[in-house]
Design a protein around this motif. Structure first.
Motif, mmCIF file in Angstrom:
data_model
loop_
_atom_site.group_PDB
_atom_site.id
_atom_site.type_symbol
_atom_site.label_atom_id
_atom_site.label_comp_id
_atom_site.label_asym_id
_atom_site.label_seq_id
_atom_site.Cartn_x
_atom_site.Cartn_y
_atom_site.Cartn_z
ATOM 1 N N GLY A 259 -97.128 49.661 -24.015
ATOM 2 C CA GLY A 259 -96.665 48.624 -23.095
ATOM 3 C C GLY A 259 -97.790 47.759 -22.554
ATOM 4 N N PRO A 260 -98.793 48.357 -21.864
ATOM 5 C CA PRO A 260 -99.896 47.535 -21.354
ATOM 6 C C PRO A 260 -100.748 46.931 -22.456
ATOM 7 N N LEU A 261 -100.793 47.573 -23.621
ATOM 8 C CA LEU A 261 -101.581 47.024 -24.729
ATOM 9 C C LEU A 261 -100.928 45.758 -25.280
ATOM 10 N N VAL A 262 -99.601 45.791 -25.425
ATOM 11 C CA VAL A 262 -98.885 44.590 -25.861
ATOM 12 C C VAL A 262 -99.058 43.486 -24.831
ATOM 13 N N ASP A 263 -99.020 43.841 -23.541
ATOM 14 C CA ASP A 263 -99.228 42.846 -22.488
ATOM 15 C C ASP A 263 -100.613 42.212 -22.610
ATOM 16 N N ALA A 264 -101.621 43.039 -22.919
ATOM 17 C CA ALA A 264 -102.984 42.524 -23.048
ATOM 18 C C ALA A 264 -103.079 41.542 -24.216
ATOM 19 N N LEU A 265 -102.381 41.832 -25.289
ATOM 20 C CA LEU A 265 -102.424 40.956 -26.455
ATOM 21 C C LEU A 265 -101.575 39.705 -26.267
ATOM 22 N N ARG A 266 -100.689 39.726 -25.262
ATOM 23 C CA ARG A 266 -99.888 38.538 -24.959
ATOM 24 C C ARG A 266 -100.688 37.512 -24.157
ATOM 25 N N GLU A 267 -101.726 37.973 -23.449
ATOM 26 C CA GLU A 267 -102.463 37.085 -22.564
ATOM 27 C C GLU A 267 -103.078 35.923 -23.333
ATOM 28 N N LYS A 268 -103.205 34.801 -22.667
ATOM 29 C CA LYS A 268 -103.768 33.620 -23.294
ATOM 30 C C LYS A 268 -105.222 33.855 -23.698
#
Length: 265
Positions: free
Chosen positions: A22-31
């Motif tokens: 979950g947090p890893l996908v969020d990190a890869l979503r960041e601009k």
């Protein structure tokens, strides 16, 4: 592993893995999270400046989640985005051991990193289809990567195991969470190290990792050669990811998420 691996054991390994993505996908979503590391002078993951610049150009030329352009994209386009941007990163990390040629094939490094990247992609694709629950993502990964059809009730896990599951999830994400708390952002170094931890967690089911979609026979043959082994392994991982995305599309089409406001009955 000589003994038979049960579905219940696969679920026990996959649940903390899925929660940690979950947090890893969020990190890869960041601009633009990729250029943070790629432009760092000290200890870059990619030493070759030309390869680094080419990778950055490909990563930065795509649409980003949360933008107006993203809202207009259909599922097929979003799948292509995740397979491309995240896939390039995870495939590259998984292919790095190939620089040593056949020696690296004596170790499970590429399989564990490759499987971790493929599972990460599957969790991201599930999210785009509205599947936010852990159980559904566990079933998706088990079916696409390991050719297992896990019953929904089994994928929910046992309440008696929640304590151990919580502790393992925290261990897998501690570096990611710590850096975000301290710096307010996540470097690609930390993302890569977290991916490595996720891969190592999957070593608990090594026989299953051999089932995952991977490169064609010629990718594997070229991967044995020193020098060009990394490039061949990279292309092999990219080929495997495309097959993963196609299998995921079939499974997700057959298992649509409940409509908003539905009780799931």
């Amino acid at each position: 592993m000589a003994e038979h691996i049960t579905d219940a054991y696969v679920v026990s390994v996959l649940r903390p893995y899925v929660r940690a993505t979950g947090p890893l996908v969020d990190a890869l979503r960041e601009k633009d999270p990729f250029s943070v590391l790629a432009r760092e002078a000290e200890d870059p993951v990619i030493d070759d400046p030309r390869l680094r610049d080419r990778l950055l150009h490909g990563l930065n030329a795509v649409k980003l989640p949360g933008t107006a352009a993203w809202a207009d994209m259909d599922i097929g386009a979003r799948t292509t985005w995740w397979t491309g941007r995240v896939g390039r990163f995870t495939s590259l990390v998984a292919a790095v051991p190939g620089i040593a040629g056949a020696v690296s094939d004596l170790l499970p490094v590429q399989d564990t990193l490759g499987a971790a990247g493929q599972g990460l992609l599957l969790c991201a694709l599930a999210g785009e289809r509205g599947h936010t629950d852990v159980a559904t993502r566990v079933r998706l990964i088990a079916w696409v990567l390991f050719e297992r059809d896990i019953p929904p009730e089994l994928a929910e896990g046992r309440m008696a195991d929640r304590g151990a599951e919580d502790a393992e999830t925290e261990r897998l994400t501690e570096e990611l969470d710590g850096e975000r708390s301290a710096r307010g952002r996540t470097s690609l170094k930390t993302v890569a190290r977290t991916l490595w931890r996720l891969g190592r967690s999957l070593q608990e089911i090594p026989d299953e990792l051999e089932k995952r979609p991977s490169g064609r026979f010629y990718h594997k043959a070229l991967g044995l050669l020193p020098g060009i082994g990394m490039a061949a392994d990279y292309l092999g991982e990219r080929s495997g990811l495309k097959r993963v995305a196609k299998r995921a599309d079939r499974w997700l089409a057959a298992h649509p998420a409940p409509a908003a406001g539905s009780d799931g009955a």
